[in-house]
Write an enzyme that holds these catalytic residues in place. Structure first.
Site, PDB file in Angstrom:
ATOM      1  CB  SER A 193     -10.361  -0.578   1.845  1.00 37.69           C
ATOM      2  OG  SER A 193      -9.427   0.258   1.194  1.00 37.69           O
TER       3      SER A 193
ATOM      4  CE  LYS B 189      -7.070  -2.912   0.619  1.00 42.33           C
ATOM      5  NZ  LYS B 189      -7.599  -1.756  -0.103  1.00 42.33           N
TER       6      LYS B 189
END
Lengths: 429, 144
Positions: B46, B83
């Site tokens: 990600s 993230k």
């Protein structure tokens, strides 16, 4: 006595908290940590305590509770706990130039040189930073003596309204009296169950009552410890901070066996194995040791058989890191203290008088020879090299035994060693 | 590393002795706060756009403040995630660096908790000696 102000920083359910750092889903869930050999409970989260599990309980006794309430169980992960403790102490060390690391999860700090009106704020700052940097929640007790600090911490842990920090010096005399009157005298550090019983016969039932006692009278009736407790409760410091030197004084390998050992030959194997381990540790830090001691003991939890615990130590002719020399010494020490028909549960090998490798001190009797030393060092390097490459114990010493060592401790549900093993670090997928 | 005076076998001290400096160590550069630094292995994609690839090692520091745009290691409902965190007035957003992963808003029910800020990433490029190989070297022995 000089006037001192101490802060006691005590981690909350430390082992459980360490497990929760890397397993966030456990927050708020009942969790316990079980000790060497997964035999008894060594740490309890508040939720598990609420269910009825207590520190020291044998696992089989609370198995039904564990299953019924789906309590998370971890085998003790001392490599992780010790590292997290080191981190916590490193964080705390920035808050005071005088610090005493009392145990794996408690430390005393000297706050004497900080403006008194900032004590509470300082305590909050320490708590916040330890939580941010390590994830470990702690309780802080601030007072003029160690005994009072201990009580403050105990109160903080039980009363969340204090938000983790209690500064007794900020309380009015009235408030302090109220607090101490609510604590049974048995909870005072230095007063055990027996003393508490005798004190109750004198009408002293609470910490406050003890504080009001005549300390000279206490000395005569109960001894020095009680007198100290009275004075400390009054805010008179009798127990100063003991600062430890940072140098590593000794290396210890001590483990409990997964089952009792009665046979001398098996105990020999255990001592030999631990000796080999501790020597490996010694060489890995490029040191030599001049003194070796061992201890053996029966289980402290077993009440059916006779208790026995003994230790013995010996100086080596000169500082060395050669395993066979250590083995000779530890095994002969064992023969000195081993007694038949006892059921041994724990043993340890301890090396002290540690010196750096490159400092050679020839002995008085001229037994030391640089040639022999060089040969021995090459041999150990070869052994260590092979074990490093192919795995621990690829090459073993005969004394360690050839058969399956089924007495070696169990660690069935140990979490990864997130901070000390590269191949066990946290992995995100 | 011992700092001891080196006498060459000529018997004279080395001319460089008083100029001796400690050799460079990666710890000194990359571990700013040892007590709050943790190493984490990444296996997901990600954050590829930020240069964090599966198999990489990241250095996470809990002492750093998570500011707008910093990459954080966090848990969402107890599950680990890495993230980029964005602060927009009162709201918090978590953004990926991969087209397949959308940016999403953090809601109270998500039990969002930041573990620490990612300082940097270590990415191996040698095909013969990968990061995996290096980590395996320590698989059998503790580092002492």
């Amino acid at each position: 006595m000089k006037h001192h102000i101490f802060a006691l920083v005590d981690a909350n359910h430390f082992y459980v908290s360490c497990e929760r750092i890397f397993a966030a889903s456990l927050e708020g869930k009942p969790t316990i940590v079980v000790g060497n050999n997964d035999g008894c409970v060594v740490a309890v989260s508040p939720e598990a305590a609420h269910i009825g599990i207590q520190k020291g309980m044998p696992v089989f006794e609370c198995q039904h509770l564990i299953t019924e309430h789906t309590i998370a169980v971890f085998s003790s992960n001392y490599a992780l706990y010790q590292d997290m403790s080191d981190r916590m102490m490193a964080v705390l060390s920035t808050f005071s130039s005088h610090m005493e690391v009392y145990s794996i999860d408690e430390a005393w700090l000297d706050l004497t040189h900080i403006p008194p009106e900032t004590f509470t704020e300082y305590g909050r700052l320490m708590r916040a930073r330890v939580l941010q940097w390590t994830g470990i929640p702690v309780s802080v007790g601030i007072a003029a003596s160690k005994v009072l600090c201990k009580l403050a911490c105990a109160i903080v842990k039980r009363h969340p309204e204090h938000q983790g920090v209690l500064n007794l010096l900020a309380l009015s005399e009235h408030q302090l009296t109220d607090l101490l009157s609510a604590l049974p005298v048995e909870e005072v550090w230095g007063i055990g169950k027996r003393s508490a019983l005798r004190l109750s016969q004198y009408g002293i039932l609470t910490a406050n009552a003890l504080r009001d006692a005549d300390h000279i009278h206490m000395r005569h009736a109960f001894g020095l410890l009680a007198q100290r407790a009275v004075l400390e409760l009054q805010g008179i410091c009798c127990l100063p901070l003991v600062e430890q030197p940072k140098a590593r004084k000794g290396l210890l390998v001590a483990l409990s066996f997964s089952r009792c050992i009665e046979q001398r030959c098996e105990l020999e194997e255990a001592i030999a194995t631990y000796t080999v381990r501790v020597a490996e540790k010694l060489r890995s830090q490029r040191s030599l040791a001049a003194h070796l001691s061992i201890f053996i003991q029966t289980s402290p939890f077993e009440t059916t058989t006779r208790p026995y615990a003994n230790g013995a130590g010996a100086w080596l002719p000169f500082a060395t890191a050669f395993t066979p020399d250590f083995l000779d010494t530890s095994l002969s020490l064992l023969h000195r203290i081993y007694r038949e028909s006892y059921r041994y549960r724990r043993a340890g090998v301890y090396l002290t008088q540690i010196r750096p490798q490159h400092v050679i001190q020839p002995d008085l009797f001229g037994m030391y020879s640089t040639e022999t030393e060089a040969r021995q060092r090459r041999l150990m390097e070869a052994v260590d090299g092979i074990n490093w490459r192919w795995g621990r114990d690829t090459l073993r010493f005969g004394a360690q035994g050839i058969r399956q060592q089924d007495w070696f401790m169990h660690q069935r549900r140990r979490s990864p060693r997130y901070t000390t093993r590269w191949n066990e670090i946290l992995t995100i997928s | 590393m011992d700092t001891f005076q080196r006498f060459y076998t000529t018997g004279f001290p080395s001319p460089g002795e008083s100029w001796r400096e400690r050799a460079l160590r990666l710890d000194d550069l990359l571990i700013v706060h040892p007590a709050s630094t943790y190493f984490v292995r990444v296996r997901d994609r990600s954050m590829q756009g930020a240069g964090i690839f599966p198999g990489d090692l990241v250095i996470v520091d809990r002492a750093l403040e998570a500011t707008h745009g910093s990459i954080v290691l966090a848990t969402v409902r107890g599950t680990w995630t890495m993230k980029r965190v964005l602060f927009d007035k009162e709201k918090i957003w978590l953004q990926s660096e991969h087209s397949r992963y959308p940016t999403f808003e953090v809601r109270p029910s998500m039990q969002f908790q930041i573990f620490g800020v990612v300082l940097c990433v270590i990415h191996g490029v040698s095909p013969s000696l990968t990061l995996e190989d290096l980590i395996e070297r320590y698989a059998k022995q503790p580092h002492s």
